[in-house]
Design an enzyme around this catalytic site. Structure first.
Site, PDB file in Angstrom:
ATOM      1  N   HIS A  25      -8.726  18.358  16.812  1.00 27.06           N
ATOM      2  CA  HIS A  25      -7.587  18.830  16.014  1.00 27.06           C
ATOM      3  C   HIS A  25      -8.011  20.034  15.186  1.00 27.06           C
ATOM      4  CE1 HIS A  25      -4.215  18.981  13.235  1.00 27.06           C
ATOM      5  NE2 HIS A  25      -5.045  18.821  12.224  1.00 27.06           N
ATOM      6  N   ASP A  42      -0.995  52.553  21.501  1.00 20.74           N
ATOM      7  CA  ASP A  42      -1.472  51.246  21.959  1.00 20.74           C
ATOM      8  C   ASP A  42      -2.748  50.953  21.182  1.00 20.74           C
ATOM      9  OD1 ASP A  42      -2.302  48.936  23.508  1.00 20.74           O
ATOM     10  OD2 ASP A  42      -0.938  49.659  25.058  1.00 20.74           O
ATOM     11  N   TRP A  84     -15.013  19.168  13.136  1.00 25.32           N
ATOM     12  CA  TRP A  84     -14.919  20.565  13.590  1.00 25.32           C
ATOM     13  C   TRP A  84     -16.083  21.393  13.092  1.00 25.32           C
ATOM     14  CZ3 TRP A  84     -14.209  25.477  11.372  1.00 25.32           C
ATOM     15  CH2 TRP A  84     -14.114  25.501   9.986  1.00 25.32           C
ATOM     16  N   SER A 114     -14.268  36.376  22.212  1.00 22.75           N
ATOM     17  CA  SER A 114     -12.896  36.886  22.209  1.00 22.75           C
ATOM     18  C   SER A 114     -12.559  37.475  20.845  1.00 22.75           C
ATOM     19  CB  SER A 114     -11.945  35.756  22.568  1.00 22.75           C
ATOM     20  OG  SER A 114     -10.645  36.062  22.163  1.00 22.75           O
ATOM     21  N   SER A 115     -12.902  36.742  19.778  1.00 24.02           N
ATOM     22  CA  SER A 115     -12.576  37.229  18.428  1.00 24.02           C
ATOM     23  C   SER A 115     -13.304  38.521  18.115  1.00 24.02           C
ATOM     24  CB  SER A 115     -12.985  36.196  17.374  1.00 24.02           C
ATOM     25  OG  SER A 115     -12.250  35.045  17.525  1.00 24.02           O
ATOM     26  N   HIS A 117     -17.193  29.922   5.387  1.00 25.38           N
ATOM     27  CA  HIS A 117     -16.351  30.345   4.280  1.00 25.38           C
ATOM     28  C   HIS A 117     -15.626  31.659   4.555  1.00 25.38           C
ATOM     29  CE1 HIS A 117     -14.428  29.436   0.642  1.00 25.38           C
ATOM     30  NE2 HIS A 117     -14.458  30.711   0.373  1.00 25.38           N
ATOM     31  N   GLU A 145     -14.668  32.478   7.345  1.00 30.68           N
ATOM     32  CA  GLU A 145     -13.642  32.022   8.294  1.00 30.68           C
ATOM     33  C   GLU A 145     -12.366  31.588   7.560  1.00 30.68           C
ATOM     34  OE1 GLU A 145     -13.274  31.948  11.481  1.00 30.68           O
ATOM     35  OE2 GLU A 145     -11.559  30.614  11.633  1.00 30.68           O
ATOM     36  N   TYR A 173     -11.167  32.816   4.950  1.00 27.44           N
ATOM     37  CA  TYR A 173     -10.403  34.010   4.573  1.00 27.44           C
ATOM     38  C   TYR A 173      -9.956  34.784   5.802  1.00 27.44           C
ATOM     39  CZ  TYR A 173     -11.582  32.700  -0.043  1.00 27.44           C
ATOM     40  OH  TYR A 173     -11.680  31.976  -1.186  1.00 27.44           O
ATOM     41  N   SER A 231       2.913  40.063   2.344  1.00 32.51           N
ATOM     42  CA  SER A 231       3.047  41.327   1.617  1.00 32.51           C
ATOM     43  C   SER A 231       4.031  42.275   2.285  1.00 32.51           C
ATOM     44  CB  SER A 231       1.685  42.017   1.499  1.00 32.51           C
ATOM     45  OG  SER A 231       0.789  41.181   0.833  1.00 32.51           O
ATOM     46  N   HIS A 266     -20.685  26.018  -1.668  1.00 27.14           N
ATOM     47  CA  HIS A 266     -19.792  25.101  -2.387  1.00 27.14           C
ATOM     48  C   HIS A 266     -19.176  24.065  -1.437  1.00 27.14           C
ATOM     49  CE1 HIS A 266     -16.270  28.122  -1.777  1.00 27.14           C
ATOM     50  NE2 HIS A 266     -16.289  27.271  -0.797  1.00 27.14           N
ATOM     51  N   HIS A 267     -19.393  24.234  -0.124  1.00 25.59           N
ATOM     52  CA  HIS A 267     -18.935  23.206   0.815  1.00 25.59           C
ATOM     53  C   HIS A 267     -19.948  22.071   0.917  1.00 25.59           C
ATOM     54  CE1 HIS A 267     -15.567  25.541   2.487  1.00 25.59           C
ATOM     55  NE2 HIS A 267     -16.319  26.582   2.199  1.00 25.59           N
ATOM     56  N   THR A 324      -7.543  36.557  -6.233  1.00 25.78           N
ATOM     57  CA  THR A 324      -6.419  35.802  -5.670  1.00 25.78           C
ATOM     58  C   THR A 324      -5.275  35.754  -6.668  1.00 25.78           C
ATOM     59  OG1 THR A 324      -8.099  34.457  -4.593  1.00 25.78           O
ATOM     60  CG2 THR A 324      -5.841  33.696  -4.433  1.00 25.78           C
ATOM     61  N   LYS A 335      -3.340  38.882  -6.561  1.00 20.68           N
ATOM     62  CA  LYS A 335      -2.399  38.944  -5.445  1.00 20.68           C
ATOM     63  C   LYS A 335      -1.139  38.141  -5.738  1.00 20.68           C
ATOM     64  CE  LYS A 335      -3.870  39.315  -1.257  1.00 20.68           C
ATOM     65  NZ  LYS A 335      -4.012  40.729  -0.958  1.00 20.68           N
ATOM     66  N   ARG A 383     -12.501  10.849   4.396  1.00 15.04           N
ATOM     67  CA  ARG A 383     -11.858  11.488   5.536  1.00 15.04           C
ATOM     68  C   ARG A 383     -12.585  11.118   6.821  1.00 15.04           C
ATOM     69  NH1 ARG A 383     -14.032  17.748   5.244  1.00 15.04           N
ATOM     70  NH2 ARG A 383     -12.804  17.974   7.132  1.00 15.04           N
TER      71      ARG A 383
END
Lengths: 536, 183
Positions: free
Chosen positions: A87, A116, A152, A179-180, A263, A265, A267, A278, A312-313, A338, A341, A460
């Site tokens: 998931h 293009d 994950w 790909s990315s 991390h 990722e 963002y 925006s 921090h994770h 943040t 924004k 979890r």
């Protein structure tokens, strides 16, 4: 997809006066395999991500069905573990990221006045790497041992012990990463080299800016993930001991490498969402974006800070107090840009002539719920609190507020906003509003109660739970089923609009003022800006 | 050179630069390995390779006091008899002591077990240094086999003065999945 194809076909016939490859172009399926057109590729990205979104969503339904009652009812614990794993992987790498790459493909050339993408053939490659990766992920359920049940995040040492399903997952991550990276290189080159004359960097629409920053984040962080899973692979099969303590390695090292990617990722997913919002909020406020320059600087500083806060994770793995304090303060620092924004979005609406069509509703839903998710993020940033909340449902609630109500709602806003430009059809406004209200209500039913579950200590990724968590889990499961059905309803809205939507006016949103609205017909023809516009 | 060619060249140059960045970042992931080890060394974390300077200190036997060490034994869902040969002894901190436990497999099949120690009071654990222990590895006993197994230990002289008695308790668990299936 055939309906979308027809739409483009008509646009192609109607507007194509530049004597071109029209009569050489393969038709039918081969047209989509060989296409190098940024609009075709954008469409394929969006449909692929939606298919993956339904696939990942189906797995979420299995998770919530199992958690509807304590005890084991529907699936085995091993299968439940692989459900939570895939998931997450499918939603992050298969749904959200390709969705925003789809937006980038459609919008960036039109918004900067380019014909293009810079490398159309590589663009085709970037997309067509995704289906094999998805097949590998699905195939891992079919090999002995089944799908990898490692989460994950794919933490060692569990990943070094899993069956061949883990190898397929590692290869899938490698391919998704390639790909990315190719997509990002394409986007950066397009933005830096192919802007129309007069389109200076600080005149670019904010969506383009956010993608420029995101693409840099991807180029810098995706290879690190590739490195981490490569180490896992060599630990599994080639006798290295990067993460194997018996050989002098350290499983905690994996977590550091993973979150150095992980991390940014977060963002990578959030920043394009900021970009879409925006564009949408100024259009429906009929005012220019408040504090454009500060938005650019805030986004850039979020991107830079994202490389400095990874630990921090993992506060509880064992880290010197000085390290914990550093990561805590650095994390809290991210709240400043943040906050800039969020302030700017609210200030854009201040004294605007607001109307609340579906894109605006989703943008506002984003603004409200993303900010809530940001607040719970601040709570989790505090080391002392995080020790209590680590790996509980509070964390699950937090990141679904920023991923689902943040990134996904913003993607919905973008689809409704640009749908008329892409297809020349209007979606059904009443149904769109229904989709919004069903989504936001069921989203909160699903995830708000998970804060309470987490505070009460429910862990979890566990298929069973203590009896006192039953009621909140049942509420959450009912919300999840409702949310899932609402997204099937979204598919109906889109197909209905493609098949029988009313013809879209040239400018459906009177506040929209970027190049694709002001300089191009609706729907956008197959080839656009072959002669670049001049931006004053 | 036309303007279109200039753009193509500029694009290719940028492509090459960004590919180099990607490859460098892939290498960076591997560079994090020695970097991480250095940080752990500097911060004093993960000191599993540090040699035992504590052992040298242990030669100073603290004759001024003695600690009563009691031995306890349990099995958890495992049909073994398991007992210490002495119920307790008095030990001077710093002195090397040895006791023996006896274990018997009462089953008619070979069984593998793992002993897990625990201490009372719990904070005594960090001062209780085992030099030799049957709990360091799994024990496989043939049907009906009896085995005497030693524990050699030293109590750290830094043991707080208020701890006068330490209970060392072992529990044997069967290691699942190790017994050979018949046939």
């Amino acid at each position: 997809m055939s309906a979308a194809l027809d739409t483009h076909g008509k646009a192609h016939d109607g507007h194509d006066d530049h004597g071109d490859h029209g009569h050489h172009t393969p038709t039918g399926f081969m047209r989509w395999v060989t296409t190098t057109n940024h609009k075709d590729i954008g469409t394929m990205y969006l449909w692929f991500s939606f298919a993956m979104f339904l696939f990942g969503g189906a797995m979420a339904m299995i998770i919530r069905a199992e958690l509807f009652q304590p005890g084991m009812q529907i699936v085995t614990p091993e299968f439940f573990n692989s459900m939570t794993t895939y998931h997450g992987l499918v939603m992050v790498f298969g749904a959200i990221m390709p969705a925003f790459v789809g937006f980038a493909n459609w919008q960036i050339p039109m918004m900067i006045g380019a014909p293009d993408m810079a490398f159309p053939r590589m663009n085709n490659w970037s997309f067509w790497l995704l289906p094999p990766a998805a097949i590998l992920l699905v195939a891992s359920f079919l090999v002995p041992g089944g799908g990898a049940g490692v989460g994950w995040t794919m933490y060692a040492p569990l990943t070094t012990q899993m069956g061949p399903g883990m190898d397929l997952t590692i290869f899938a991550v490698h391919i998704l990463g390639m790909s990315s990276i190719m997509g990002s290189i394409n986007i950066i080159t397009t933005i830096l080299n192919l802007r129309a004359p007069g389109m200076t960097l600080m005149k670019m629409p904010l969506f383009v800016w956010t993608w420029l920053i995101t693409a840099y984040l991807l180029v810098a962080s995706m290879p690190v993930l590739a490195g981490a899973v490569t180490m896992t692979l060599t630990d599994r099969h080639f006798g290295t001991s990067f993460f194997n303590a018996a050989g002098g390695g350290d499983p905690v090292l994996y977590q550091h490498i993973f979150w150095f990617f992980g991390h940014p990722e977060v963002y990578i997913i959030a920043i394009p969402a900021f970009g879409v919002v925006s564009q949408v909020i100024p259009a429906f406020s009929r005012k220019p974006l408040f504090g454009y320059a500060s938005m650019v600087y805030a986004t850039s500083s979020i991107a830079i800070l994202s490389f400095m806060v990874w630990a921090h994770h993992m506060y509880v793995v064992g880290m010197p107090v000085a390290g914990q304090l550093y990561f805590m303060y650095a994390t809290m620092l991210i709240a400043v840009p943040t906050g800039v924004k969020v302030f700017n979005w609210v200030a854009t609406m201040w004294k605007g002539s607001l109307t609340f069509e579906t894109p605006m509703l989703f943008a506002l839903g984003f603004l409200f719920l993303f900010t809530l998710g940001g607040f719970t993020g601040l709570v989790l940033a505090m080391t002392v609190v995080d020790v209590q909340l680590q790996d509980t449902y509070y964390v699950v609630a937090h990141f679904h507020y920023v991923m689902v109500a943040g990134a996904l709602f913003s993607a919905f806003a973008g689809v409704y906003f640009w749908f008329p430009k892409w297809t020349g059809k209007m979606y059904d406004e009443t149904l769109g509003k229904w989709h919004f209200w069903l989504s936001i209500i069921f989203f909160n039913v699903t995830f708000f109660v998970q804060h309470f579950l987490g505070l009460a200590g429910m862990p979890r990724r566990i298929p069973d739970y203590a009896l006192q968590f039953t009621e909140f889990n049942q509420i959450s499961s009912i919300g999840a089923f409702g949310f899932g059905l609402s997204q099937v309803f979204f598919l109906y809205i889109i197909i209905k609009a493609i098949r029988s939507g009313e013809k879209a006016p040239q400018l459906p949103w009177d506040g929209a003022d970027t190049l694709e609205w002001t300089h191009l017909p609706t729907p956008a023809p197959y080839h656009t800006f072959e002669n670049p516009p001049t931006v004053k | 050179m036309s303007a279109a060619d200039a753009i193509v060249n500029a694009n290719r140059l940028l492509l090459r630069k960004l590919l180099v960045v990607s490859v460098l970042m892939f290498g960076f992931a591997f560079a994090l390995v020695p970097f991480y080890e250095k940080i752990c060394e500097v911060a004093g974390l993960r000191d599993i390779f540090r040699s035992d300077e504590v052992a040298a200190k242990n030669t100073q036997v603290d004759m001024s006091r003695s600690v009563l060490v009691e031995f306890d034994s349990n099995t958890q869902r495992l049909a073994w008899t398991f007992r210490p040969l002495a119920l307790g002894l008095a030990a001077h901190p710093g002195a090397v002591m040895q006791v023996e436990y006896e274990v018997r497999n009462t089953l008619d099949r070979p069984v593998t077990g793992q002993a897990v120690p625990s201490y009372g009071p719990q904070r005594a654990a960090q001062y209780f240094r085992k030099l030799e222990c049957f709990c360091f590895q799994q024990q496989t006993l043939a049907p009906g086999e009896v085995r005497r197994m030693p524990v050699v230990f030293v109590i750290d002289p830094d043991l707080p003065k208020d701890i006068g008695t330490i209970t060392l308790s072992y529990t044997f668990f069967e290691v699942a999945g190790t017994q050979k299936r018949p046939g």
